[in-house]
Design a protein around this motif. Structure first.
Motif, PDB file in Angstrom:
ATOM      1  N   THR A 187       0.838  -1.210   0.000  1.00 52.03           N
ATOM      2  CA  THR A 187       0.000   0.000   0.000  1.00 52.03           C
ATOM      3  C   THR A 187       0.867   1.252   0.000  1.00 52.03           C
ATOM      4  O   THR A 187       0.613   2.221  -0.744  1.00 52.03           O
ATOM      5  CB  THR A 187      -0.921  -0.002   1.226  1.00 52.03           C
ATOM      6  N   TYR A 188       1.936   1.237   0.874  1.00 49.08           N
ATOM      7  CA  TYR A 188       2.842   2.375   0.906  1.00 49.08           C
ATOM      8  C   TYR A 188       3.509   2.575  -0.461  1.00 49.08           C
ATOM      9  O   TYR A 188       3.620   3.715  -0.962  1.00 49.08           O
ATOM     10  CB  TYR A 188       3.933   2.152   1.959  1.00 49.08           C
ATOM     11  N   SER A 189       3.968   1.438  -1.059  1.00 49.83           N
ATOM     12  CA  SER A 189       4.639   1.538  -2.357  1.00 49.83           C
ATOM     13  C   SER A 189       3.698   2.104  -3.416  1.00 49.83           C
ATOM     14  O   SER A 189       4.081   2.949  -4.242  1.00 49.83           O
ATOM     15  CB  SER A 189       5.156   0.158  -2.783  1.00 49.83           C
ATOM     16  N   PHE A 190       2.438   1.598  -3.377  1.00 50.41           N
ATOM     17  CA  PHE A 190       1.470   2.083  -4.358  1.00 50.41           C
ATOM     18  C   PHE A 190       1.187   3.567  -4.151  1.00 50.41           C
ATOM     19  O   PHE A 190       1.098   4.345  -5.117  1.00 50.41           O
ATOM     20  CB  PHE A 190       0.188   1.255  -4.226  1.00 50.41           C
ATOM     21  N   MET A 191       1.074   3.986  -2.880  1.00 50.25           N
ATOM     22  CA  MET A 191       0.826   5.401  -2.596  1.00 50.25           C
ATOM     23  C   MET A 191       2.011   6.250  -3.051  1.00 50.25           C
ATOM     24  O   MET A 191       1.830   7.326  -3.643  1.00 50.25           O
ATOM     25  CB  MET A 191       0.594   5.589  -1.089  1.00 50.25           C
TER      26      MET A 191
END
Length: 569
Positions: A187-191
């Motif tokens: 999720t962090y990477s996608f954000m």
């Protein structure tokens, strides 16, 4: 002016759109992360509760085992019931913890493991209860054998299953944590990706509109200058490396070699360019059917590519030396290029050999010291065994008759007190038989003490065959014996045992060519009908025995109610 105004509005609207998208992405990501964290916390708390419950069950099982071992080691019949109560309380805590654990959500595998563990625990508890009963009956040797051969191994199996359940739950927590962390990281990477994309998009828009071609040309010139400086730095680093550095093409030919590589293999600068790596490291490559040198791809597939390994390298003078090599693969202009880093490990191997020799010497010294300690332990164990054996023999001599091996008066009185206390607590009946041999003095005076002693041992053995294992037969005088009948159901049981004893004693016995015939007069007192203490029971049984002897001998009398002093045949 209108075109410039329109461009400005497009920039403003585009920038606002990027901000809205970034805020939406950030909000959604934070909500998902919070949801994942809350779910993980609930799952971990539930599993930790199950682990704590299993720890409680394991601690209870261990307490029961320690309590039971204490009871067996103590060999004190007065404390057996206290130990039994402690074990019962522990069992209640175990059942409570298990019921709470079963109320939690578990998988089919965990259910099966819990069922197998519970079955083993029930089996172990059954053997523990049997040991308690044997301790109450003072069957210490049987209780010890059952404890160490059956109960303790079963307890260890049950506790091993508990440890397996705890380990399974802990592994599940680790897996859940890893899975949640992966999802959060994704999720962090996608954000970050979307945020970076939005930022780069806005920067690109601003750059395309406001910067002119001259700025782009300036950047290109700066990039080319930086590239030249980067190549210079890379060449400087490569030439000053302590390790040898080679680059190979797809056929295993050397494309470049740094200064350390030339010195390592003993060649002049540029001498190795275009040569096969097989000249330096024969085991790294093989030849194909077209006589072209190619990399051994099968070896890389087995895990060597990108990993350090040892190889034998060849110096220019023909000598060999051990080296550690790292091979990595990159793509340059669509062609594979292999980078080889070589480190001479001759000194390292020598140090390892010395260390191995030192370890071998150390292991030898440790083994010698261990053997010495083992021999010392054997001697100590032998001395301890001899002391325990001597102590047991002294204890046996102090509490048993030397001629017949039966308990003496002191040990019998001790058993009688214990039996009375047990019977009072549990509402049981006891019978005390006082037996005196008829005609023994005549045989002893006529045929001698040796014949009399032999006769006493023979009669003692006959009487032991007539009574139960839990009954206590003792020799309290020259030809006087006492018998304690425990766990008696009816007073008539004492009469049956007395008749059986008289019948066995009346049988003629051949000793040293002499036919010996004796009888028995028996007095019987009952608990609680005759008396409620040991001294009074012995006195009444003695009186009944003398009454039987004065009434014609070879008979038995029973003392009934103490108030009426009734004597019944």
């Amino acid at each position: 002016m209108s075109v410039r105004g329109t461009s400005r509005r497009i920039i403003v609207y585009g920038f606002l759109l990027v901000i809205v998208v970034l805020l939406a992405i950030t909000g959604t990501g934070l909500y998902r992360i919070q949801k994942l964290s809350s779910g993980l916390t609930e799952i971990v708390q539930n599993r930790n509760t199950q682990i704590n419950l299993m720890h409680t069950m394991r601690q209870v099982a261990r307490e029961r085992s320690i309590t039971l071992q204490s009871a067996v080691i103590t060999k004190d019949p007065f404390t057996v019931d206290e130990y039994a109560m402690e074990m019962s309380a522990a069992a209640s805590r175990y059942v409570t913890a298990r019921e709470e654990l079963l109320s939690k959500a578990t998988t089919a595998t965990e259910r099966q493991l819990l069922e197998r563990q519970h079955a083993q625990t029930v089996k172990t508890a059954s053997s523990q209860n049997a040991i308690i009963q044997q301790l109450r009956d003072q069957e210490y040797q049987t209780a010890g054998e059952l404890l160490f051969h059956t109960t303790l191994p079963g307890q260890r199996n049950a506790m091993a299953m508990m440890d397996e359940f705890i380990l399974l739950k802990q592994q599940q927590n680790i897996e859940s944590l890893k899975s949640t962390n992966q999802e959060i990281q994704q999720t962090y990477s996608f954000m970050i990706f979307l945020s970076a994309f939005g930022v780069l998009f806005s920067i690109a828009i601003a750059t395309l509109i406001h910067r002119r071609i001259s700025n782009e040309i300036m950047r290109r010139e700066e990039s080319e200058s930086e590239l030249r400086h980067s190549e210079l730095r890379e060449r400087t680093v490569r030439e000053n490396m302590m390790d040898g550095l080679l680059t190979l093409n797809s056929h295993g030919r050397i494309v470049s070699c740094n200064k350390a590589g030339n010195m390592l293999f003993g060649y002049e600068d540029n001498t190795l360019i275009g040569k096969s790596i097989q000249l330096l490291m024969p085991n790294v490559i093989t030849e194909d059917s077209n006589d072209h040198l190619v990399l051994d791809i099968d070896a890389w597939k087995k895990g060597h590519l990108g990993m350090s390994r040892e190889e034998v390298c060849i110096h220019s003078n023909g000598s060999t030396f051990p080296a550690e090599i790292d091979i990595s693969k990159i793509e340059l202009e669509g062609e594979p290029v292999y980078i080889v880093v070589i480190r001479d490990i001759t000194d390292k191997k020598a140090a390892q050999q010395k260390l191995q020799q030192f370890n071998q010497e150390l292991e030898k010294r440790v083994e010698e010291r261990t053997d010495e300690l083992a021999r010392t332990n054997v001697k100590l164990l032998h001395e301890i065994h001899e002391r325990v054996k001597a102590q047991q023999e002294l204890t046996h001599l102090a509490t048993h008759d030397m001629l017949t091996g039966l308990p003496n008066r002191a040990l019998f009185n001790e058993h009688l007190e214990i039996a009375i206390n047990h019977a009072q607590r549990h509402g049981r009946q006891l019978a005390l038989l006082f037996l005196d041999l008829d005609g023994f003095k005549l045989i002893n005076d006529t045929f001698g003490h040796e014949t009399g002693d032999h006769l006493l041992k023979t009669i003692s053995a006959c009487m032991q065959e007539c009574v139960r294992k839990e009954d206590i037969l003792a020799r309290v005088g020259g030809d006087e014996f006492t018998l304690l009948l425990r766990e008696m159901t009816l007073p008539a049981d004492a009469s049956l045992i007395a008749s059986k004893l008289i019948k066995a004693i009346n049988k003629p016995i051949q000793i040293n060519n002499h036919l010996c015939h004796v009888g028995a007069s028996i007095g019987i007192s009952l608990f609680p009908q005759s008396a409620e203490n040991a001294h009074e029971l012995l006195r009444l049984a003695d009186n009944a025995m003398y009454n039987a002897k004065t009434s014609g001998k070879n008979a038995f009398k029973i003392i009934g109610n103490t108030n009426s002093k009734t004597i019944v045949d």
